[in-house]
Design an enzyme around this catalytic site. Structure first.
Site, PDB file in Angstrom:
ATOM      1  N   TYR A 264      12.291   9.477 -13.812  1.00 35.46           N
ATOM      2  CA  TYR A 264      12.420  10.330 -12.624  1.00 35.46           C
ATOM      3  C   TYR A 264      13.441  11.453 -12.788  1.00 35.46           C
ATOM      4  O   TYR A 264      14.048  11.884 -11.812  1.00 35.46           O
ATOM      5  CB  TYR A 264      12.772   9.451 -11.405  1.00 35.46           C
TER       6      TYR A 264
ATOM      7  N   HIS B 153      -7.350   7.595  -0.605  1.00 34.54           N
ATOM      8  CA  HIS B 153      -6.261   7.405  -1.581  1.00 34.54           C
ATOM      9  C   HIS B 153      -6.791   7.591  -3.013  1.00 34.54           C
ATOM     10  O   HIS B 153      -6.225   8.340  -3.810  1.00 34.54           O
ATOM     11  CB  HIS B 153      -5.659   6.004  -1.401  1.00 34.54           C
ATOM     12  N   GLU B 154      -7.877   6.911  -3.322  1.00 38.88           N
ATOM     13  CA  GLU B 154      -8.415   6.975  -4.689  1.00 38.88           C
ATOM     14  C   GLU B 154      -8.873   8.389  -5.042  1.00 38.88           C
ATOM     15  O   GLU B 154      -8.634   8.869  -6.156  1.00 38.88           O
ATOM     16  CB  GLU B 154      -9.568   5.973  -4.867  1.00 38.88           C
TER      17      GLU B 154
ATOM     18  N   HIS C  42      -6.164  10.602  -6.306  1.00 36.87           N
ATOM     19  CA  HIS C  42      -5.912  10.524  -7.750  1.00 36.87           C
ATOM     20  C   HIS C  42      -6.921  11.394  -8.498  1.00 36.87           C
ATOM     21  O   HIS C  42      -6.575  12.152  -9.402  1.00 36.87           O
ATOM     22  CB  HIS C  42      -6.080   9.079  -8.243  1.00 36.87           C
TER      23      HIS C  42
ATOM     24  N   GLU D 229       0.554   8.801  -6.207  1.00 30.59           N
ATOM     25  CA  GLU D 229       0.161   7.857  -5.161  1.00 30.59           C
ATOM     26  C   GLU D 229       0.140   8.499  -3.773  1.00 30.59           C
ATOM     27  O   GLU D 229      -0.467   7.953  -2.850  1.00 30.59           O
ATOM     28  CB  GLU D 229       1.102   6.642  -5.161  1.00 30.59           C
TER      29      GLU D 229
ATOM     30  N   HIS E 272      -0.081  -5.920  -8.913  1.00 24.62           N
ATOM     31  CA  HIS E 272       0.761  -5.062  -9.753  1.00 24.62           C
ATOM     32  C   HIS E 272       1.721  -5.849 -10.633  1.00 24.62           C
ATOM     33  O   HIS E 272       2.211  -5.328 -11.635  1.00 24.62           O
ATOM     34  CB  HIS E 272       1.514  -4.066  -8.875  1.00 24.62           C
TER      35      HIS E 272
ATOM     36  N   ARG F 198       6.720   3.519  -7.168  1.00 23.56           N
ATOM     37  CA  ARG F 198       5.890   4.691  -6.884  1.00 23.56           C
ATOM     38  C   ARG F 198       5.303   4.664  -5.464  1.00 23.56           C
ATOM     39  O   ARG F 198       5.164   5.701  -4.831  1.00 23.56           O
ATOM     40  CB  ARG F 198       4.753   4.782  -7.909  1.00 23.56           C
TER      41      ARG F 198
HETATM   42  O1  X8Z Z   1      -2.591  -0.330  -5.504  1.00 22.34           O
HETATM   43  C1  X8Z Z   1      -2.769   0.514  -4.644  1.00 22.34           C
HETATM   44  C2  X8Z Z   1      -3.958   1.467  -4.740  1.00 22.34           C
HETATM   45  C3  X8Z Z   1      -4.328   1.771  -6.149  1.00 22.34           C
HETATM   46  S1  X8Z Z   1      -3.144   2.752  -6.963  1.00 22.34           S
HETATM   47  C4  X8Z Z   1      -5.162   0.848  -4.070  1.00 22.34           C
HETATM   48  N1  X8Z Z   1      -1.948   0.570  -3.559  1.00 22.34           N
HETATM   49  C5  X8Z Z   1      -0.820  -0.341  -3.390  1.00 22.34           C
HETATM   50  C6  X8Z Z   1      -1.268  -1.783  -3.127  1.00 22.34           C
HETATM   51  O2  X8Z Z   1      -2.460  -2.005  -2.891  1.00 22.34           O
HETATM   52  O3  X8Z Z   1      -0.413  -2.672  -3.127  1.00 22.34           O
HETATM   53  C7  X8Z Z   1      -2.025   1.555  -2.485  1.00 22.34           C
HETATM   54  C8  X8Z Z   1      -0.922   1.216  -1.543  1.00 22.34           C
HETATM   55  C9  X8Z Z   1      -0.048   0.194  -2.210  1.00 22.34           C
HETATM   56 ZN    ZN Z   2      -3.108   4.697  -6.222  1.00 20.67          ZN
END
Ligand code: X8Z
Ligand code: ZN
Length: 605
Positions: free
Chosen positions: A214, A374-375, A378, A402, A502, A511
Site C-alpha cells: 500500500y 460487484h463482479e 472487476h 473491490e 478467503h 481490501r
Molecule cells: O469475496 C467477495 C466477492 C469476490 S471478490 C464476492 N466479497 C467478500 C466476501 O464475500 O466475503 C465481496 C464482499 C466481501
Molecule cells: Zn471482488
C-alpha cells in the site's frame, strides 16, 4: 482470478529461467539499459506464466477433480518458481537509475514469495489447490449416513438468510463450521511455507508482505486501518445496539442477552458479516409493508443471464463498452448440477486483453443483484486498464478493485429500480429510513468483519497465534470488534476461521474493509461530478456519461501510479477517509440514536 496481486496479478511464471541468457551480467553494478532490459523481459515472462496459471485455475475451479487439482498445482508451482526467481534477481537493480514506470514494476516484482526448494514450492502449491478445492466441495450432511441429506454452502446460506428458527440456525452454523478442521493441519503447514518465502524476500512474515502493498510501511498500514476503524466505530455501535434490541424482540432474552456478545448464528449470514437478510425483522416498527427486491426477482423468474444483463446495462449507461461475446459464452453464471465447482463469486482477466469472465452461482436475490454489480466492477476495471503495460494490470490498490462494482451498486436506488422496471412505487418519507437501514445492515455491519479477518491472519503469520490458539484468537477478535460469540463452546482442534472462503483460499481481506470506505468516497465524487445535489444516499449516477468519464479515467490508470494519485484523480483527495460513509448514513445515525435512547428509557420503567 482471485485478484491476489501477490499471487496472480501479473506477478508470476513458468519454468526455470536462465538469467545468464536474458539479464544483466552477474557482476558489477548494472547499467540503466541493463535494468530496463531486465524489467522488460521479466514482465513478459510473468505475464505468460500468469496466463497459464489462470487458465489451469479456471478449469480447476469449474471442474474440481483430482486431475484438475494436480494440473493447477503444477502451474502455480511453475509460476512460483519464476516469480520467486525474478523477485530475487530484481533486487540487483534496486537503486539503479531507471524510468519511474520501471521502478514501480521492479518494486512490484519483489512483493512476492521466494521458495528456492522445489519440494517446498510443490508442497505450497499442492496445499493451496487442495484447500480451495476442499472448501468448494464441502457439504454438511445432517444425517451422517445419508448422502441425500447433504447440503452445499449455497443451501446452508439460504437457510441462514431466511430461517428464524434458532435451533435450526445453530445446527446449520455448527454444521458448516465442523468441516474446516479437516484442512487445519494443511493450513498450518501452508502458513509456515508461506512465511519462509516471505522471509527469503526480506519481509518479517507473509502478513508484513501483504501490508507492504500500500505504498507505506507495514506498521503505517496497521495504523491506517485502525484510524479508519475508529472513525466508523460509533456508527457501528449505534447499529449494533439497535440490532440487539430488535433481535431480542424476535428471539427473546434467552437467545439474545441484554449485555455481552450476541450469538453468531442469529445475523442472517454464515459469518455474521452482513445483516441485510435480517431486514424483515429489523425494519422500523409500524412501517407499512416494504418493498423486497428478492421477492420481485424470484417472482419474475429473473435468470442468471438477465441478472448479469441488468448490471451490464448500468455500466454501458455510463458510456462503457458492452461486454465481449466471449464473456457470455465462457462465464459460469449458475451452479452446475453435475459437477463440483468453487461457487464463491470471482472475476477473471484470462488473457489480459479481451477474454474476461466471471464465475458465480447466481440466484435471483437482492444479495446476488449487488454481487453481480460487484463482479462486473472487476471486469470493467480489467477492460479499462488493458492498454497499460502488463505489470500495471491491477487495481490502484486491491481495495480499489473491490470498490468499483460496489460503487455502482450504491447507485441501485429505489428511483433507479423504478426506472428499470423492477419497482413500481417509490418509498414514502417514513419508508426512506428503512431503505437506509437496509443499506447499513450491509455496509456498516461489514466493517468490523472486514477489519478483523486480516488482523487474525497477521497474528497467525507473525507466529503470535499458533494452531492450538487459532480459534481462541479468532473469537477474541470476533467478540472485541463485532460483538458476537460462538453459538456453542469451541471445539478441540477447531478451525472456525477456515470456514471462510478467503482463509481457505488464502485471499487477503483488508481490501474489503478499504473498499467499504472507498466506495462511499467514489460515490460522493461521482455524484458531485454528475451535478447531483441532495442526500448522498439518494443519488444514482445511472446514465450519467460525465460521471462515467470520471470513473473511467481512474480505471484506465490501473496500478501505473501510486494509489493516492488515482484517488486524487477521482475525488480531489489523496487520503482514504471515512467522512463519505459517515455523511451517507448521517440521517440514519440520528434515527438509530433516537431509537436506542427510547428503548433505554422504556427499559428503565
Ligand atoms: O469475496 C467477495 C466477492 C469476490 S471478490 C464476492 N466479497 C467478500 C466476501 O464475500 O466475503 C465481496 C464482499 C466481501
Ligand atoms: Zn471482488
Amino acid at each position: 482470478m482471485k485478484l491476489n496481486p501477490l499471487v496472480l496479478a501479473c506477478s508470476v511464471l513458468i519454468t526455470q529461467v536462465s538469467w545468464a541468457q536474458t539479464a544483466a551480467p552477474s557482476t558489477g553494478t548494472p547499467t540503466t539499459a541493463e535494468a530496463e532490459q531486465f524489467v522488460h523481459d521479466a514482465e513478459a515472462k510473468l505475464e505468460a506464466a500468469v496466463i497459464r496459471a489462470q487458465r489451469a485455475e479456471w478449469i480447476y475451479e469449474n471442474f474440481i477433480t483430482d486431475d484438475t487439482e494436480a494440473a493447477t498445482a503444477q502451474e502455480s508451482e511453475a509460476l512460483l518458481a519464476i516469480s520467486g526467481e525474478l523477485a530475487l534477481q530484481a533486487r540487483r537493480y534496486n537503486g539503479v537509475l531507471m524510468s519511474e514506470a520501471s521502478k514501480r514494476k521492479l518494486a512490484q516484482m519483489q512483493l512476492n514469495l521466494m521458495l528456492s526448494d522445489p519440494a517446498e514450492r510443490a508442497a505450497y502449491a499442492r496445499i493451496a489447490a487442495s484447500m480451495s478445492g476442499s472448501y468448494g466441495k464441502a457439504k454438511y450432511c445432517p444425517k451422517k449416513d445419508d448422502p441425500k441429506s447433504c447440503l452445499a454452502l449455497g443451501e446452508l446460506e439460504h437457510i441462514m438468510a431466511t430461517s428464524r428458527d434458532p435451533a435450526l440456525l445453530k445446527e446449520v452454523w455448527l454444521g458448516w463450521h465442523s468441516l474446516s478442521p479437516s484442512y487445519k493441519d494443511d493450513y498450518a503447514k501452508y502458513v509456515a511455507l508461506s512465511n519462509k518465502g516471505a522471509v527469503n524476500m526480506g519481509y518479517a512474515d507473509t502478513g508484513a508482505l501483504w501490508r507492504s502493498n500500500y505504498e507505506m510501511t507495514p506498521k503505517q498500514f496497521e495504523f491506517e486501518m485502525e484510524r479508519l476503524w475508529q472513525q466508523v466505530k460509533p456508527l457501528y455501535d449505534s447499529l449494533y445496539t439497535y440490532t440487539r434490541h430488535q433481535l431480542q424482540k424476535t428471539y427473546g432474552e434467552k437467545e439474545v442477552p441484554s449485555t455481552g456478545p450476541i450469538p453468531a448464528h442469529l445475523f442472517g449470514n454464515m459469518w455474521s458479516q452482513t445483516w441485510d437478510n435480517l431486514y424483515p425483522i429489523l425494519k422500523p416498527e409500524g412501517l407499512s409493508s416494504s418493498y423486497d427486491l428478492s421477492e420481485v426477482l424470484k417472482e419474475r423468474k429473473v435468470t442468471p443471464t438477465q441478472m448479469a444483463g441488468y448490471a451490464e446495462r448500468f455500466y454501458t449507461s455510463l458510456g462503457m463498452e458492452k461486454l465481449p461475446e466471449t464473456f457470455w459464452k465462457r462465464s459460469l453464471l449458475s451452479k452446475p448440477k453435475d459437477r463440483e465447482v468453487v461457487c464463491h463469486a470471482s472475476a477473471w482477466d484470462i488473457d489480459a486483453r479481451q477474454d474476461v469472465r466471471i464465475k458465480m452461482c447466481i440466484t435471483p436475490t437482492a444479495e446476488d443483484f449487488t454481487t453481480i454489480h460487484h463482479e462486473l466492477g472487476h471486469v470493467y476495471y480489467f477492460l479499462a486498464y488493458r492498454d497499460q503495460d502488463p505489470m500495471f494490470h491491477n487495481g490502484a490498490n486491491d481495495g480499489f478493485h473491490e470498490a468499483i462494482g460496489d460503487t455502482i451498486a450504491l447507485s441501485v436506488t429505489p428511483e433507479y429500480l423504478k426506472k428499470i422496471g423492477l419497482r413500481e412505487t417509490l418509498p414514502t418519507k417514513d419508508q426512506e429510513i428503512g431503505t437506509l437501514l437496509n443499506r447499513a445492515l450491509e455496509k456498516v455491519a461489514f466493517l468490523p468483519f472486514g477489519y478483523l479477518v486480516d488482523k487474525w491472519r497477521w497474528e497467525v503469520y507473525s507466529g503470535k497465534v499458533t494452531p492450538e490458539n487459532y480459534d481462541k484468537a479468532w473469537w477474541e477478535l470476533r467478540e472485541q470488534y463485532q460483538g458476537i460469540s460462538r453459538p456453542a463452546p469451541m471445539e478441540a482442534n477447531g478451525f472456525d476461521a477456515g470456514a471462510k472462503f478467503h482463509v481457505a483460499s488464502d485471499t487477503p481481506y483488508a481490501r474489503y474493509f478499504l473498499a467499504d470506505i472507498l466506495q462511499f468516497q467514489f460515490h460522493r465524487a461521482l455524484c458531485k461530478e454528475a451535478g447531483y445535489v441532495g442526500p448522498l444516499n439518494r443519488c444514482s449516477i445511472f446514465e450519467n456519461k460525465q460521471a462515467g468519464e470520471k470513473f473511467q479515467a481512474m480505471l484506465k490508470m490501473g496500478s501505473s501510479k501510486p494509489w493516492p494519485e488515482a484517488l486524487k484523480t477521482m475525488t480531489g483527495s489523496d487520503r482514504i477517509d471515512a467522512t463519505a460513509i459517515l455523511d451517507y448514513f448521517a440521517p440514519l445515525k440520528v434515527w438509530l440514536d433516537e431509537q436506542n435512547a427510547l428503548y433505554e428509557k422504556s427499559a428503565k420503567k
